[in-house]
Design an enzyme around this catalytic site. Structure first.
Site, PDB file in Angstrom:
ATOM      1  N   GLY A  11      38.190  30.217  39.824  1.00  0.00           N
ATOM      2  CA  GLY A  11      39.280  31.164  40.059  1.00  0.00           C
ATOM      3  C   GLY A  11      38.801  32.350  40.867  1.00  0.00           C
ATOM      4  O   GLY A  11      37.601  32.542  41.069  1.00  0.00           O
ATOM      5  N   GLY A  13      39.941  36.643  41.786  1.00  0.00           N
ATOM      6  CA  GLY A  13      40.785  37.812  41.605  1.00  0.00           C
ATOM      7  C   GLY A  13      40.504  38.837  42.688  1.00  0.00           C
ATOM      8  O   GLY A  13      39.776  38.568  43.655  1.00  0.00           O
ATOM      9  N   THR A  14      41.067  40.022  42.522  1.00  0.00           N
ATOM     10  CA  THR A  14      40.907  41.084  43.511  1.00  0.00           C
ATOM     11  C   THR A  14      39.465  41.531  43.637  1.00  0.00           C
ATOM     12  O   THR A  14      38.974  41.787  44.737  1.00  0.00           O
ATOM     13  CB  THR A  14      41.781  42.293  43.127  1.00  0.00           C
ATOM     14  N   GLU A  17      35.177  36.581  41.902  1.00  0.00           N
ATOM     15  CA  GLU A  17      35.501  35.172  41.842  1.00  0.00           C
ATOM     16  C   GLU A  17      34.641  34.527  40.761  1.00  0.00           C
ATOM     17  O   GLU A  17      33.518  34.975  40.508  1.00  0.00           O
ATOM     18  CB  GLU A  17      35.304  34.487  43.194  1.00  0.00           C
ATOM     19  N   VAL A  18      35.181  33.501  40.119  1.00  0.00           N
ATOM     20  CA  VAL A  18      34.486  32.864  39.005  1.00  0.00           C
ATOM     21  C   VAL A  18      34.079  31.451  39.404  1.00  0.00           C
ATOM     22  O   VAL A  18      34.900  30.673  39.904  1.00  0.00           O
ATOM     23  CB  VAL A  18      35.379  32.831  37.744  1.00  0.00           C
ATOM     24  N   LYS A  33      30.693  35.070  37.033  1.00  0.00           N
ATOM     25  CA  LYS A  33      31.653  35.979  37.664  1.00  0.00           C
ATOM     26  C   LYS A  33      30.925  36.779  38.733  1.00  0.00           C
ATOM     27  O   LYS A  33      30.132  37.664  38.430  1.00  0.00           O
ATOM     28  CB  LYS A  33      32.260  36.907  36.609  1.00  0.00           C
ATOM     29  N   ASP A 128      44.770  44.849  30.180  1.00  0.00           N
ATOM     30  CA  ASP A 128      45.228  43.739  31.026  1.00  0.00           C
ATOM     31  C   ASP A 128      45.364  42.462  30.204  1.00  0.00           C
ATOM     32  O   ASP A 128      44.807  41.416  30.553  1.00  0.00           O
ATOM     33  CB  ASP A 128      44.268  43.527  32.192  1.00  0.00           C
TER      34      ASP A 128
END
Length: 376
Positions: A11, A13-14, A17-18, A33, A128
């Site tokens: 995945g 994100g901003t 990345e994972v 991560k 979040d």
């Protein structure tokens, strides 16, 4: 990264990345991560909220385990190595057309609330909560992604646009950052609804649409709440025509009355009246869990040092302590680059910690007591 064999991308994100990877030494799979930002020195890494929070909260059965932190000083690249979970809660419900077993949902929501209660008790709130940040493996749940967390007793106002829009409470949408730890409870309520009904409760397309979707179901807030929002709002005009919502209960008729009552108590406008995680864990919906826990023999409580900061400021006792519970810094002996630095989160690491590192787990204090400083 030479210790791991990269397998696939899980995945992005901003800010990171994972990647799925495998330890060359042990053969175990992990999630790495990789942060997109670059860091100039170890102090910047130490001050990263995610590391500070995990240092304070770990170990816990419902908090994702950070195995180690890899920092390459010349390039400023940073990677966090976590245990690998099977999937997140969004992936669990995606594409389903039949309701999930209530026992499964109850078990997961109970574990999620346990993680939230643990965070709040330790003076931190997540900010979040959403299905993508709730990780699952078999019957176990773990909360992840602490990059947005803050100290409960840090000074308001906070960042306005922090949590993912669909799970953002009204006080975050309508004020200039005047909200508190109860925003996590609103997020849990939205997640609880979503896994029960298999669709998001408030899927707003933008900020205004998000507010309208909340009003359409819950109605407009009482005037007292609107006045409170107005007193802390400058970025938008709060002048909503009175609207009577359709009601949340009508959307969750198939769940038990206890589940319906708990969701409704999580999704109330007045954050002061919103149920806490601790109260939710004792709600009748979880009666079977509470009864089972009461039958167990309580384990002895070990004496822990006094609480201080979520950022890791040492107490006098900690300065002379040799306990090995938290991150340790040392040069990576396997690296050809002598400036490559590794921060190890292993509880088994027995090497002496540098003087600037915390060396004891913080004391757990009820989050009703404001005895935390905050460096978040």
């Amino acid at each position: 990264m030479h210790k791991y064999r990269l397998i696939s991308k899980k995945g992005e994100g901003t800010f990171s990345e994972v990647l799925k990877a495998q330890s060359i030494k042990t053969g175990k799979f992990v999630a790495i991560k990789c942060m997109k930002n670059h860091f100039n020195n170890i102090d910047q890494v130490n001050n990263l909220r995610e590391i500070q929070a995990l240092r304070r909260l770990s170990p816990h059965p419902h908090i994702v385990k950070l195995i180690e932190v890899l920092y390459d000083e010349p390039t400023g690249r940073l990677a966090l190595v976590f245990e690998l979970m099977e999937l997140n809660m969004y992936e669990w419900i995606r594409g389903r057309r039949t309701y999930l077993p209530e026992a499964k949902i109850k078990n997961y929501i109970y574990q999620l609330l346990k993680s939230i209660d643990h965070m709040h008790t330790n003076g931190i709130f997540h900010r979040d909560i959403k299905p993508e940040n709730v990780l699952l493996i078999e019957d176990n749940l773990k909360l992840a992604d602490f990059g947005s967390c803050r100290g409960i007793y840090s000074k308001q106002p906070y960042t306005e646009y922090i949590s993912t829009r669909w799970y953002r409470p009204p006080e975050c949408l309508l004020t200039d950052g005047f909200y508190n730890y109860k925003m996590d409870i609103w997020g849990v309520g939205c997640v609880f609804f979503e896994v029960s009904e298999l669709f998001p409760l408030f899927p707003g397309k933008n900020e205004l649409d998000q507010i309208n979707k909340i009003h359409n179901i819950l109605g407009t807030p009482p005037q007292k709440i609107l006045d409170e929002f107005k007193s802390h709002a400058s970025h938008m005009e709060i002048n909503f025509p009175p609207k009577e919502g359709t009601g949340l209960e009508k959307l969750i008729l198939h769940v038990t009355p206890e589940a319906r009552d708990l969701i409704c108590k999580m999704l109330v406008y007045n954050h002061e009246e919103r149920i806490t995680a601790k109260e939710a864990l004792n709600h009748p919906y979880f009666k079977d869990f509470v009864d089972e826990a009461s039958r167990r023999i309580p384990s002895p409580v070990s004496k822990l040092p006094p609480a201080d900061t979520a950022a890791g400021e040492k107490t006098k006792e900690e300065k002379t302590s040799n306990k090995r519970f938290l991150p340790l810094i040392g040069k990576n002996p396997g690296s050809k680059n002598p400036s490559y630095t590794k921060i190890s989160m292993s509880l088994e690491n027995k090497s002496p910690a540098p003087k600037n590192y915390v060396t004891a787990i913080k004391h757990v204090s009820p989050y009703g007591q404001k005895n935390f400083k905050s460096y978040y």
